[in-house]
Design an enzyme around this catalytic site. Structure first.
Site, PDB file in Angstrom:
ATOM      1  N   CYS A  78      59.703  67.278  39.950  1.00 10.60           N
ATOM      2  CA  CYS A  78      61.598  67.467  39.974  1.00 10.60           C
ATOM      3  C   CYS A  78      61.665  68.945  39.752  1.00 10.60           C
ATOM      4  CB  CYS A  78      62.074  66.230  39.249  1.00 10.60           C
ATOM      5  SG  CYS A  78      61.530  64.873  39.331  1.00 10.60           S
ATOM      6  N   CYS A 196      70.684  54.752  38.317  1.00  6.51           N
ATOM      7  CA  CYS A 196      69.608  55.313  39.111  1.00  6.51           C
ATOM      8  C   CYS A 196      70.217  56.357  40.171  1.00  6.51           C
ATOM      9  CB  CYS A 196      68.556  54.287  39.549  1.00  6.51           C
ATOM     10  SG  CYS A 196      68.440  53.300  38.406  1.00  6.51           S
ATOM     11  N   HIS A 319      69.236  63.484  44.671  1.00 10.49           N
ATOM     12  CA  HIS A 319      67.920  64.251  44.052  1.00 10.49           C
ATOM     13  C   HIS A 319      66.952  64.328  44.944  1.00 10.49           C
ATOM     14  CE1 HIS A 319      64.971  65.242  41.155  1.00 10.49           C
ATOM     15  NE2 HIS A 319      64.501  64.005  40.995  1.00 10.49           N
TER      16      HIS A 319
END
Length: 376
Positions: A78, A196, A319
């Site tokens: 990430c 989430c 994300h």
């Protein structure tokens, strides 16, 4: 004044866009960053991505006419996008190149159906321990120790979805209650769906160069990159805490700051609600065991003492792994220029970006990047 500055930033909209190719995503981000930076050559490019196909960097750059320069692709989970940014800064700092483009890009909607598939050569992967479960273990530990309540976990989601109402590039936004967050579908107990991050596609870009004293340049005061150390019972902390704390200490020292509380606005890696809570504590924004309370009482909300994730964060902005760090960077640049609109943190002069990627067996995270930026 810093020797290195961000001259321009840009991002795509974040969301599920399986019909939009990688070239289009990159074009949106890079063209905005180049226009923002003003005229001048690009001497080298660092590209962060995790799941894009081989050769993606040259393919998307060719479409924009950026050829015949060094192009380096990096993968750091990430933290891939912020790793590209860190390397671009180092290339400028050492004088290796003059003006450098950092690009992060990812199209998750065509790579996975649901959570990222664990690597089956790792013990955790062989048992199916996906990242939602790893973060859920941290949340369970905090709940067991009395360091957080279910309502405080949910408060992070409430806060970040509300912040994203003012971010037109965000994948999701909305006004939720704590009860609605807790009542959403269970993903990995105790983390529900609204706790989430979503599956996302997107791109982010930044042009980095020597500081020239321009009215819109944002200085890079300090930046640090670490990989995780072996993690286990020797650490009293949950997974991910130590690597964030150590990397932040390096970056803050390089920036000449005494503590993260000297920072005005922060973008952190909140892939799950517990991630923001752990990170705010590891950074030193709040005391250990106070991260959940800070979210619940508004300390980390817009208008609070330590605003965290005004963009909506990974939970709400989205994300797309390789692009995330550069989207965080773009948000902090806009904040420090006073260009963040309805999510603007008043008087922001110092900003911090933290991105942590994980997934390698027995390590406290694959990589973490922390950057400290200064207003023009």
């Amino acid at each position: 004044m810093s020797d290195i500055a961000v001259h321009g930033v840009g991002t795509s909209h974040f969301g599920r866009a399986p019909g939009t190719d990688l070239v289009t995503l990159a074009w949106t981000a890079v063209s905005e960053a180049l226009a923002d930076a003003g005229p001048g050559p690009i001497d080298a490019v660092w590209v962060g991505t995790v799941f894009a196909p081989a050769g993606v960097a040259q393919r998307v750059l060719r479409a924009m006419g950026i050829t015949r320069v060094p192009v380096v692709t990096v993968e750091n989970a990430c933290a891939s996008g912020t790793t590209a940014f860190a390397e671009a800064c180092e290339a400028v700092r050492t004088g290796r190149y003059g003006r450098v483009l950092a690009l992060g890009i990812e199209q998750m909607s065509t790579a996975f159906d649901g959570a990222i598939t664990p690597e089956d050569t790792d013990p955790e992967g062989a048992t199916g321990l996906a990242l939602p479960a790893l973060y859920a273990m941290a949340a369970t530990r905090y709940l067991h120790d009395g360091a957080v309540t279910p309502a405080q976990l949910a408060a992070v989601s409430v806060k970040n979805h509300a912040h994203a109402l003012h971010n037109p590039r965000a994948q999701y936004s909305g006004r939720y209650t704590v009860d609605e967050v807790l009542a959403s579908r269970m993903i990995a107990d105790p983390l529900t769906l609204l706790q989430c991050c979503p599956t996302s596609d997107g791109a982010g870009a930044a042009v980095v160069g020597p500081a020239r004293g321009g009215a819109r340049e944002v200085g890079v005061r300090g930046i640090a990159l670490r990989s995780g150390a072996p993690w286990g019972r020797r650490s009293p902390h949950v997974w991910g805490y130590d690597i964030v704390a150590e990397t932040a200490a390096d970056a803050l020292a390089a920036a000449g700051l005494h503590a993260a509380t000297d920072v005005d606005v922060v973008e952190v890696h909140d892939a799950f609600t517990i991630g923001e809570i752990v990170t705010t504590e590891a950074l030193g924004l709040v005391a250990p065991g106070e991260g959940g309370k800070a979210a619940e009482t508004g300390v980390t909300a817009l208008g609070g003492a330590h605003p965290v994730n005004p963009s909506g964060g990974l939970l709400s902005r989205g994300h797309p792994l390789g692009a995330t760090g550069l989207a965080q960077l773009a948000e902090i640049v806009w904040q420090l220029r006073g260009e963040a609109g309805g999510r603007q943190v008043d008087g922001a002069r110092i900003g911090l970006v933290e991105t942590m990627g994980g997934g390698v067996s027995a390590l406290d995270g694959n990589a973490c990047v922390v950057a400290v930026l200064e207003a023009p």
